[in-house]
Design an enzyme around this catalytic site. Structure first.
Site, mmCIF file in Angstrom:
data_model
loop_
_atom_site.group_PDB
_atom_site.id
_atom_site.type_symbol
_atom_site.label_atom_id
_atom_site.label_comp_id
_atom_site.label_asym_id
_atom_site.label_seq_id
_atom_site.Cartn_x
_atom_site.Cartn_y
_atom_site.Cartn_z
ATOM 1 N N ILE A 1 39.212 44.418 49.212
ATOM 2 C CA ILE A 1 39.753 43.150 49.707
ATOM 3 C C ILE A 1 38.638 42.404 50.430
ATOM 4 C CG2 ILE A 1 41.370 42.138 51.381
ATOM 5 C CD1 ILE A 1 43.173 44.590 50.859
ATOM 6 N N CYS A 2 38.476 41.130 50.098
ATOM 7 C CA CYS A 2 37.409 40.336 50.719
ATOM 8 C C CYS A 2 37.685 40.122 52.206
ATOM 9 C CB CYS A 2 37.299 38.979 50.035
ATOM 10 S SG CYS A 2 36.138 37.882 50.875
ATOM 11 N N VAL A 3 36.707 40.449 53.027
ATOM 12 C CA VAL A 3 36.891 40.334 54.474
ATOM 13 C C VAL A 3 37.097 38.890 54.919
ATOM 14 C CG1 VAL A 3 34.374 40.331 54.944
ATOM 15 C CG2 VAL A 3 35.964 40.993 56.741
ATOM 16 N N GLY B 1 40.394 37.597 53.682
ATOM 17 C CA GLY B 1 41.427 38.343 54.379
ATOM 18 C C GLY B 1 41.634 37.859 55.810
#
Lengths: 133, 100, 119
Positions: free
Chosen positions: C77-79, C82
């Site tokens: 998941i892209c920080v 996110g």
């Protein structure tokens, strides 16, 4: 897939792929334009052959004088000017897309290479990785 | 190159954009709501009949079935594939472009 | 063949998450490798531990985690995307991890094919 990648001798076994970020959506109405731009900036760290294409409504992303601050939204159009500093210089805008929308290269925030649809087609076909949103 | 289109041609222009930028002979897969473009008797049938002669047009059969459509209504030359066929198309092409 | 997959949309709202799952499942069944499924834009919601669909519906989050249990697929998941949407370490489901956008580029370099699922 050695036929698709080039090896840069200076970088040892470093694989250099042709990446294209395809922008076909207008800014502000959805978040895609901003988050594609964030992806493009990160990609500059990987020494890949990066191409950024703007076509269809994507050309609106580069329109001068955007003021999303009026909507309390982030003005990221200035960030396109930073791309060159990150070594991202292959920025292509499709002529037909500009024409269809009553825009010209002079209306854009950065100098770009304006190419015709046929050239865009050829360019896209040469890519190894196409990231669109 | 494999071109992926997932939008209904009656609502959005993704398919149109794809057809204008795909090189003759390249593969196109219609899936999700783009499967409506693969049918006979619609406003885009003529366009897609032409496209089926220029490109290798495929349609994802599970997406047709999910929408109450059968392969009996497919435009001649449009080839139905299942998910395994979708994977095979990505393997055969040199790269994949999603027309989002 | 090695694949990198990008999911641009959240679960349930859009078919993209389902299409991506079906594609990944069938690619794995055929013996291909899926190096990473990268969740970007609203795709980050695919990793929310609070997703609770009705019992007669598919559980998209658990379905992803199940794939990653059986195969070495990295559910990333892209920080940045996110954080923007409140998807942080505290709220992600088992099987997922949060990582930088660089990991997306890296998987595109390492994979033979990159396939994007979105709107």
């Amino acid at each position: 897939m050695t036929d698709l990648t080039e090896t840069d001798p200076a970088a040892g076994e470093q694989v250099v792929k042709r990446f294209m970020y395809v922008n076909r959506k207008a800014p502000h109405g959805t978040v895609y334009a901003l988050e594609v731009l964030e992806m493009v900036l990160i990609s500059a760290m990987f020494e890949q052959d990066v191409h950024v294409a703007f076509l269809d409504d994507g050309v609106f992303q580069l329109k001068k004088n955007q003021d999303p601050g009026r909507l309390e939204m982030k003005d990221f159009s200035k960030t396109y000017r930073a791309l060159e500093g990150y070594g991202i210089e292959k920025i292509y805008v499709e002529q037909e897309s500009l024409d269809d929308r009553g825009l010209a290269a002079a209306d854009l925030v950065i100098p770009v290479e304006v190419i015709g649809r046929a050239a865009m087609t050829e360019l896209m076909a040469e890519m190894d990785v196409v990231l669109s949103a | 190159m494999l071109h992926l289109v997932n939008k209904s041609p009656f609502e959005r222009k993704n398919l149109d954009a794809c057809l204008k930028h795909a090189k003759p002979g390249s593969a196109i897969l219609l899936y999700e709501d783009a499967v409506y473009a693969a049918l006979t008797g619609t406003a885009v049938t003529d366009t897609m009949t032409g496209a089926a002669g220029t490109f290798a047009v495929h349609v994802l059969e599970p997406d047709l079935a999910a929408r109450g459509l059968g392969t009996d209504r497919l435009i001649a030359g449009v080839r139905p594939v299942d998910y395994g066929g979708f994977v095979d198309l990505t393997e055969k092409a040199s790269s994949v472009q999603a027309w989002l | 063949m090695k694949y990198a997959i990008v999911v641009n949309e959240g679960p349930y709202n859009h078919q993209a998450a389902d299409s991506a799952y079906q594609f990944v499942k069938h690619a794995l069944d055929k013996g291909h490798q899926v190096l990473r499924v990268f969740f970007y834009y609203d795709g980050v919601f695919n990793g929310s531990r609070f997703v609770a669909p009705q019992s007669d519906d598919r559980h998209i989050v658990k379905r992803w985690a199940g794939l990653a249990e059986q195969h070495p697929v990295d559910l990333a998941i892209c920080v940045a995307a996110g954080l923007r949407r409140g998807i942080t370490e505290e709220v992600i489901a088992p099987g997922f991890r949060i990582t930088g956008l660089g990991q997306l580029i890296e998987s595109c370099i390492d994979a033979d094919r990159t396939v994007v699922f979105g709107d």
